[in-house]
Structure formats: structure tokens, C-alpha cells
Design a protein around this motif. Structure first.
Motif, PDB file in Angstrom:
ATOM      1  N   ARG A  71      50.028  38.208  47.378  1.00 19.24           N
ATOM      2  CA  ARG A  71      49.072  37.073  47.141  1.00 19.24           C
ATOM      3  C   ARG A  71      49.275  36.034  46.312  1.00 19.24           C
ATOM      4  N   TYR A  75      44.707  34.690  42.132  1.00 18.70           N
ATOM      5  CA  TYR A  75      44.158  36.115  42.061  1.00 18.70           C
ATOM      6  C   TYR A  75      44.884  36.644  43.317  1.00 18.70           C
ATOM      7  N   LEU A  77      44.334  39.878  46.426  1.00 17.18           N
ATOM      8  CA  LEU A  77      43.051  40.261  47.137  1.00 17.18           C
ATOM      9  C   LEU A  77      42.719  41.723  46.661  1.00 17.18           C
ATOM     10  N   THR A  78      43.502  42.312  46.242  1.00 13.26           N
ATOM     11  CA  THR A  78      43.276  43.705  45.560  1.00 13.26           C
ATOM     12  C   THR A  78      44.152  43.878  44.220  1.00 13.26           C
ATOM     13  N   LEU A 169      31.814  38.181  44.652  1.00 15.09           N
ATOM     14  CA  LEU A 169      32.380  39.479  45.109  1.00 15.09           C
ATOM     15  C   LEU A 169      32.136  39.486  46.549  1.00 15.09           C
ATOM     16  N   GLU A 171      32.356  37.067  48.574  1.00 12.69           N
ATOM     17  CA  GLU A 171      33.536  36.267  49.115  1.00 12.69           C
ATOM     18  C   GLU A 171      34.634  36.864  49.137  1.00 12.69           C
ATOM     19  N   GLN A 172      34.892  37.656  48.169  1.00 12.95           N
ATOM     20  CA  GLN A 172      36.112  38.362  48.138  1.00 12.95           C
ATOM     21  C   GLN A 172      36.277  39.359  49.327  1.00 12.95           C
ATOM     22  N   LEU A 176      39.104  39.609  52.818  1.00  9.36           N
ATOM     23  CA  LEU A 176      40.219  40.751  52.650  1.00  9.36           C
ATOM     24  C   LEU A 176      41.131  41.034  53.820  1.00  9.36           C
ATOM     25  N   ILE A 556      39.108  46.225  43.823  1.00 15.54           N
ATOM     26  CA  ILE A 556      39.223  45.140  44.034  1.00 15.54           C
ATOM     27  C   ILE A 556      38.052  44.306  42.938  1.00 15.54           C
ATOM     28  N   GLU A 557      38.675  42.819  42.610  1.00  7.83           N
ATOM     29  CA  GLU A 557      37.941  42.270  41.901  1.00  7.83           C
ATOM     30  C   GLU A 557      37.328  41.037  42.676  1.00  7.83           C
ATOM     31  N   SER A 558      36.436  40.015  42.068  1.00 17.24           N
ATOM     32  CA  SER A 558      35.773  39.203  42.840  1.00 17.24           C
ATOM     33  C   SER A 558      36.635  38.356  43.106  1.00 17.24           C
ATOM     34  N   SER A 559      36.234  36.999  44.061  1.00 18.85           N
ATOM     35  CA  SER A 559      37.188  35.740  44.375  1.00 18.85           C
ATOM     36  C   SER A 559      37.280  35.105  43.112  1.00 18.85           C
TER      37      SER A 559
END
Length: 616
Positions: A71, A75, A77-78, A169, A171-172, A176, A556-559
Motif C-alpha cells: 500500500r 497509510y 489498508l491494514t 473508519l 471510508e476505510q 478494503l 485496521i485503522e481509519s482512512s
């Protein structure tokens, strides 16, 4: 009785109040991002690398493992790709930068990790767990920010941005694509409780809109301005727009002109692009997560025009004691404090939208077609649930996999959880209906030829250590069952793979073994998205075709980008700031290694794991 682990945030305010970091200086220079990180390998029991499978689209039976997608900054994606970390020396305000991803830890306590399983495995299910979003109306008169007088972490400096964080979150999840171990995209999201913070109708509206899509204006009271502790002029709280050297600026938090105006601006949520399911937590059912619901005095306070910003320390101490002793977690003591300190309260704009809601109204809001989003209608709840205010249900996760969502709250008021007799018997019947083979209470095998056999995942808000047996005044005729008794029930059914929950605000994965190995299962406890470390989980279930199944628990974290910019007051810019402020909670940023910080994110074995269990 097992105790809930305590730390230094608002829900765990009983930690000694001396935890404030002593640093000074804003440390607000804009830091560059870390470079692009490569995906982390898996670490097996022997320490050898076990490659994950990446790519997009369904994967039936891959012949060779594929390299995970790399990625780009800012950031991944995971957290296999990258994870937020604090930079700079301990003390003062610390910035977040992009750190390396975390490895997959293979956990074989309950099932043998046989070689070649990555080539044999086939996907069964893929979904995402949200938990403890705590979407908050921070201007509500029924908030208890004044507890900060004795415990700095009992009020969250970042809590005005919960809506921005939740939307980031969402949006993330929408971005995915295929899961890293199966290639399957998530089929749904399940949110395991404390979706809102204070049992408030406006918070519930914001939560449902964040999940299903639409515009949210995270403001109550005066439609033109913020009215709350953060523009009160009190040094007890961070005053982001002011020059006042409040206690948070003294430990390094910055001044950010325009912060409060930005925090109450409308936010547009795209809504989840996949179906989502909802599970109740104590903050969904109860004001403050512990107080008596629908109490007339508390109802008048929450919708009224008087708000307490400070209290004498003796009253704060009395309320804290009441929160942790007895069967009335502070309701009567708080009401007495509110009456005696009425003259201290400040005037704010009243707002009927802040009212407390009932379980019936919670269910009706989920069933409202306006909140349907990507489905399913009711988000797990049906008209049958509405008819008897029943907040538990079963649903199909995938072919051959069943989900069971249970309601663990004390409706009369308490932050702990339990199950009542009626729900426990329903749970037992549901497990039996999907188990052709199980065990009775006497340990003898039980066969059920009529069963619709399926693997079973159980979802709840409370984790097993936080479930106790105490009277529930709302259901006085029912016996209550604690966490150990729920574990004993689930151990009777070999089809149970995992119990997935939240509440603790900690990442922790616990094996629940049994002398008969097929009766073992995993408990997966996930940290919150309001406190450090701001995580959710991408779950993938696979059949390894060797007598085991694997559950992958990728965080996972937010976007939101890791890099914060104080001049970017867009929703995504505020979501980045939301995360960074949470990492700078009193006492937390100083704990770079070990201690509180590590316990919240969990050890590596509690983060990205492959959990093996025998297939029944």
C-alpha cells in the motif's frame, strides 16, 4: 470475580490522578511521513515466516501463496502494511508517523498448525468488526467531565471528533477490497456495542447516519456555536481556540484556532457499502454507560439548560466510589450531587433531541427504512424483536457459518454485563439448532440429526471478564449468568469457533481450551475506536482441509492520514487529529514501551493473528 483492566482514559478514570505527563512545548512542527512500508510476514510458532495471501476476488484453493499488496503512503489498508506509531522523545506532545506493519502470529494452542495449509485452505467468510465507537454529543448537560478534577484521563481531549473518526473508519472499510488471506471482500460489518456514548437520541441518529450514509451535524444546543467545557475558560480542560495555558497545553497540546467551529460543522458519510449488523452495549442502553435509564431527574438534566462544569473534589470522589461499589453504579449519588450543586451549573441552550431513548426506540430506529443503508433491514433486528424489546438475534454469516448476537447489558443500570435466564436458554437452543453433535451439562455426547450444522461465531459487547452476576432491577425474576458460565455453555458446542466482543478498549485474544480438544474456542476482544489505539478488525475464516479451521484477525485503522496538519480542518483532517490526540491522552504518550500503551494495543499475539481450532 475477574476485574476489568483499568487504564488512564475516561472509562477507567479510577487510576491515580498523578498520571499526567510532565512535558512542555507544543512540538507541533509538521513531520514528514515514514516511507512506504512492506507488508509484514507471518510469524509461526517456530519463528518462521508464513506468507499471507493477497489479491482481489474470491480464492477457491490457491496453489501457491501470493505476496500481499503493498500500500502507498500515507497509510496502508491494514496493519499488515503499516501502523500508526508515536515519534519523538517521551514527554510533551508527540506526533504520529507511519510505522511498519505488524506480523501475523500463528496461534496453535487450540489446533495444530500443519504445513501446507496456506495452499490447501479455502475461504468460508470475511467481515469487519467495529466496536466502541462512542459517538458522543459532547455538549450534553448529562456528561461528567468534572470527574477530571481527580483523574486527568477521565475526560477525553479528542471526544468532540467522534463523528469524524467514525466516518473515516467507514471510508476505510469501503476501500478494503479483498482480504489479505482469502482475497474475499468483507461481506458485512458487525458493530459490537457502545456505538453511542450516552444513550442519547441524537447520538443514535448520528451513529445510524454514519453507518448508513447521509449528512451529520455534530452539534446540539445553540445551532451557531459550541457550548461546553472546551470554551469554558477553565484550565481543567483543553481550550483549543484560546491562549489560556490550561493543564493540557502545559503538557504540550497545541492551540488550534478554529478547532471548535470545525468540530461542529456538517460531516457527510458515504455509509458502508456492505450490509451491517448492530449489537448493543452498556452505553447504548444506559446514560453514561451505567446510570439508571429513563430516570425523571436525569431526563430533565439531559434535555435541560443547566450543565455542571466543575465539582468539589469531595463530590467527585464520592461519585467515583459509587461507580465501583454496590449494585447502583452512581445513579443515586449523582442525582444528589446534581441537586446540591445546582448553583454551580452554567446556562446552556436546551435541546430535546438529547433525550434518552428506550430499548424499543433503539430497535425502531434500526428498523426505520430511512436507516436501511446497504441493509439488511433492521440490521439484525426484526419486528419480532421490536414486539418484545428483545435485542438478540442470529444471522447467516456465510454458507455454513452462523452468527449469534447477544445482549449482555444490565437494563437497570451497570457498566458490567451478564445474560438473563431467558436469553441464555435461547442461546442454548440456537447453538443446538446448528450443532449435530454437542455435549450435555453432564459431559455426555448429544446427537441432533435435525440440526442445520454450521460453524458458529458469537458476538457481544462485554467480554467474559466483565460479565458478573448481580441483580438486574429491570428483570428481577431472572437469574443472571456471568462470563465463566457463558464460557462453560459455549464449550459444550464444538461448532463454536470464536466469541468476538469489545468493552475493554483493549486488543486481547484468549484461548478457552477444554480437556476434550474439540470443545475449545477463541475469545477475540478488540480495542475501541475512541481511545488509543483506534482499531477495528478484518476477520477471515478459512477451512484448512486438515481437520482445522483458521480465523484471521487483522487489525485496521481509519482512512485518516497519519500526518496531521492543524490548518486542515476538513473532516478527514479532523479524523487524523482525532487519532493523534487520543495517542496523547494523559500519561499515555509517555509510555512508549511497555505499560499502558502496550496493554491497550495488545501484544503481537493479540493483534494480527491466525487462530487455529479443530474443525468439528
Amino acid at each position: 470475580m475477574a476485574r476489568i483492566p483499568f487504564s488512564v482514559d475516561r472509562r477507567h478514570f479510577l487510576v491515580a490522578s498523578g498520571a499526567v505527563a510532565a512535558g512542555t512545548g507544543a512540538a507541533w512542527g509538521l513531520l514528514s511521513e515514514g516511507g512506504r512500508s512492506s507488508a509484514a510476514p507471518a510469524v509461526g510458532d517456530s519463528g518462521s515466516a508464513v506468507p499471507a495471501v493477497g489479491g482481489h476476488g474470491p480464492v477457491r484453493r490457491p496453489q501457491t501463496p501470493r505476496t500481499p499488496v503493498r500500500r502507498a503512503a500515507p497509510y496502508g489498508l491494514t496493519t499488515l502494511d503499516s501502523a500508526a506509531r508515536l515519534s519523538g522523545p517521551a514527554g510533551g506532545y508527540r506526533r504520529i508517523v507511519q510505522g511498519p506493519g505488524w506480523p501475523v502470529v500463528v496461534r496453535s494452542e487450540l489446533g495444530t498448525a500443519r504445513s501446507g495449509r496456506a495452499q490447501r485452505r479455502t475461504p468460508l467468510a470475511c467481515f469487519v468488526q467495529f466496536t466502541d465507537l462512542h459517538i458522543a454529543d459532547v455538549q450534553s448537560p448529562l456528561r461528567t467531565e468534572f470527574l477530571r478534577a481527580r483523574s486527568p484521563g477521565s475526560w477525553r481531549v479528542q471526544e468532540a471528533l467522534t463523528v469524524n473518526g467514525a466516518v473515516a473508519l467507514v471510508e476505510q472499510v469501503n476501500a478494503l477490497g479483498g482480504g489479505p488471506h482469502t482475497g474475499r471482500p468483507p461481506a458485512f460489518v458487525v458493530s459490537t456495542g457502545d456505538n453511542v456514548d450516552n444513550n442519547s437520541a441524537i447520538e443514535l441518529e448520528w451513529y445510524l447516519t454514519a453507518m448508513s450514509g447521509g449528512r451529520i451535524t455534530p452539534n446540539t444546543g445553540d445551532p451557531r456555536s459550541y457550548e461546553g467545557v472546551q470554551n469554558s475558560g477553565l484550565p481543567l480542560y483543553w481550550q483549543p481556540d484560546a491562549d489560556l495555558r490550561d493543564q493540557d497545553k502545559l503538557r504540550g497540546l497545541p492551540r488550534i484556532p478554529g478547532y471548535l467551529a470545525a468540530a461542529i460543522r456538517p460531516v457527510d458519510s458515504p455509509g458502508l457499502g456492505v450490509p451491517w449488523y448492530s449489537t448493543p452495549g452498556n452505553h447504548d442502553d444506559l446514560p453514561g454507560g451505567c446510570l439508571a435509564p429513563q430516570d425523571p431527574l436525569l431526563h430533565d438534566v439531559i434535555t435541560g439548560s443547566r450543565k455542571l462544569f466543575t465539582l468539589p473534589k469531595a463530590d467527585v470522589a464520592a461519585y467515583q466510589r459509587a461507580m465501583t461499589t454496590g449494585d447502583d453504579p452512581g445513579s443515586s449519588v449523582l442525582k444528589d450531587i446534581l441537586r446540591r450543586n445546582a448553583a454551580r451549573a452554567r446556562t446552556v441552550t436546551p435541546d430535546p433531541r438529547r433525550r434518552m431513548y428506550t430499548p424499543h426506540e433503539f430497535l425502531a430506529a434500526h428498523l426505520d427504512p430511512a436507516n436501511a443503508g446497504a441493509g439488511p433491514a433492521g440490521h439484525g433486528y426484526t419486528e419480532d424483536n421490536l414486539n418484545d424489546d428483545r435485542m438478540y438475534y442470529a444471522f447467516q454469516v456465510a454458507d455454513g457459518v452462523i452468527g449469534v448476537s447477544i445482549d449482555t447489558t444490565y437494563r437497570s443500570g451497570h457498566f458490567e454485563g451478564s445474560l438473563g435466564e431467558d436469553q441464555l436458554r435461547w442461546l442454548e437452543r440456537t447453538l443446538t439448532a446448528h450443532s449435530s453433535f454437542s455435549y450435555g451439562t453432564d459431559g455426555r455426547p448429544v446427537r441432533n440429526r435435525a440440526a442445520d450444522d454450521a460453524l458458529i461465531l458469537v458476538f457481544s459487547h462485554h467480554h467474559s471478564p466483565s460479565m458478573t452476576r448481580r441483580p438486574d432491577a429491570a428483570r428481577t425474576d431472572e437469574r443472571r449468568y456471568d462470563g465463566a458460565e457463558i464460557i462453560a455453555l459455549l464449550n459444550r458446542f464444538p461448532n463454536v469457533v470464536a466469541w468476538i466482543n469489545g468493552h475493554s478498549h483493549v486488543n486481547r485474544i484468549t484461548p478457552h481450551p477444554h480437556a476434550t480438544p474439540s470443545r475449545s474456542f477463541w475469545e477475540v476482544n478488540t480495542a475501541s475506536h475512541v481511545d488509543y489505539p483506534h482499531h477495528a478488525r478484518l476477520m477471515e475464516l478459512t477451512d484448512n482441509h486438515d481437520g482445522t479451521v483458521s480465523l484471521f484477525t487483522t487489525l485496521i485503522e481509519s482512512s485518516a492520514p497519519y500526518r496531521t496538519d492543524p490548518t486542515d480542518q476538513s473532516s478527514i483532517g479532523l479524523a487524523s487529529l482525532y487519532r493523534e490526540l487520543s495517542y496523547n491522552a494523559p500519561g499515555l504518550a509517555a509510555a512508549l514501551s511497555g505499560g499502558v500503551q502496550e496493554s491497550r494495543a495488545g501484544a503481537k499475539r493479540d493483534r494480527n493473528a491466525e487462530l487455529l481450532v479443530r474443525r468439528p
